[in-house]
Design a protein around this motif. Structure first.
Motif, PDB file in Angstrom:
ATOM      1  N   PRO A  24       0.822  -1.218   0.000  1.00 47.29           N
ATOM      2  CA  PRO A  24       0.000   0.000   0.000  1.00 47.29           C
ATOM      3  C   PRO A  24       0.850   1.260   0.000  1.00 47.29           C
ATOM      4  CG  PRO A  24       0.041  -0.967   2.174  1.00 47.29           C
ATOM      5  CD  PRO A  24       0.755  -1.923   1.275  1.00 47.29           C
ATOM      6  N   GLY A  25       0.301   2.313  -0.580  1.00 45.07           N
ATOM      7  CA  GLY A  25       0.968   3.605  -0.603  1.00 45.07           C
ATOM      8  C   GLY A  25      -0.061   4.715  -0.555  1.00 45.07           C
ATOM      9  N   GLY A  26       0.385   5.927  -0.380  1.00 43.43           N
ATOM     10  CA  GLY A  26      -0.527   7.067  -0.323  1.00 43.43           C
ATOM     11  C   GLY A  26      -1.283   7.102   0.989  1.00 43.43           C
ATOM     12  N   SER A  27      -2.569   7.370   0.901  1.00 45.01           N
ATOM     13  CA  SER A  27      -3.431   7.408   2.080  1.00 45.01           C
ATOM     14  C   SER A  27      -3.867   5.982   2.434  1.00 45.01           C
ATOM     15  CB  SER A  27      -4.654   8.275   1.792  1.00 45.01           C
ATOM     16  OG  SER A  27      -5.509   8.291   2.886  1.00 45.01           O
ATOM     17  N   VAL A  28      -3.524   5.526   3.630  1.00 42.03           N
ATOM     18  CA  VAL A  28      -3.754   4.136   4.036  1.00 42.03           C
ATOM     19  C   VAL A  28      -4.786   4.092   5.160  1.00 42.03           C
ATOM     20  CG1 VAL A  28      -2.665   2.066   4.966  1.00 42.03           C
ATOM     21  CG2 VAL A  28      -1.425   3.486   3.348  1.00 42.03           C
ATOM     22  N   HIS A  29      -5.772   3.196   5.002  1.00 37.85           N
ATOM     23  CA  HIS A  29      -6.857   3.028   5.973  1.00 37.85           C
ATOM     24  C   HIS A  29      -6.917   1.577   6.445  1.00 37.85           C
ATOM     25  CE1 HIS A  29      -8.887   6.905   5.201  1.00 37.85           C
ATOM     26  NE2 HIS A  29      -8.354   6.770   3.995  1.00 37.85           N
ATOM     27  N   ALA A  30      -7.418   1.369   7.663  1.00 33.36           N
ATOM     28  CA  ALA A  30      -7.674   0.025   8.179  1.00 33.36           C
ATOM     29  C   ALA A  30      -9.021  -0.446   7.642  1.00 33.36           C
ATOM     30  CB  ALA A  30      -7.691   0.035   9.701  1.00 33.36           C
ATOM     31  N   TRP A  31      -9.104  -1.722   7.291  1.00 32.61           N
ATOM     32  CA  TRP A  31     -10.299  -2.273   6.652  1.00 32.61           C
ATOM     33  C   TRP A  31     -10.466  -3.722   7.084  1.00 32.61           C
ATOM     34  CZ3 TRP A  31      -9.208  -5.875   2.469  1.00 32.61           C
ATOM     35  CH2 TRP A  31     -10.355  -6.383   1.857  1.00 32.61           C
TER      36      TRP A  31
END
Length: 96
Positions: A24-31
């Motif tokens: 992952p890169g950029g804006s990372v969110h938990a899912w």
């Protein structure tokens, strides 16, 4: 089948590491796999987030600290995932 309690990652970008694995890169969110939104309530498809079910949230935190790639962790997802003990964040009005 037992559900995993540790959240995976959804991100706005991606990069390929030296082993040839998507990261992952950029804006990372938990899912949580099986849902269509992040822990902070961002809808995956509408926001254009890519899913990374093979990357756990704790691994994304480690990547943000150790890699040269631009990775920005969502502070709301961090709180919802329990990164800050004693200051847990929950959604008040979740979407149906």
């Amino acid at each position: 089948m037992r559900r995993r309690t540790e959240p995976a990652v959804a991100a706005s970008g991606r990069w390929i590491d030296e082993d040839g694995v998507r990261a992952p890169g950029g804006s990372v969110h938990a899912w949580r796999p099986g849902t269509n939104q992040t822990l902070c309530g961002v809808p995956l498809h509408k926001a254009g987030l890519q899913r990374f079910p093979h990357v756990l949230w704790i691994d994304a935190r480690w990547l943000a600290e150790t890699t040269e790639e631009r990775i920005v962790l969502c502070h709301r997802c961090a709180a919802a995932a329990g990164d800050r003990p004693g200051r847990r964040w929950t959604r008040v009005h979740p979407r149906p």
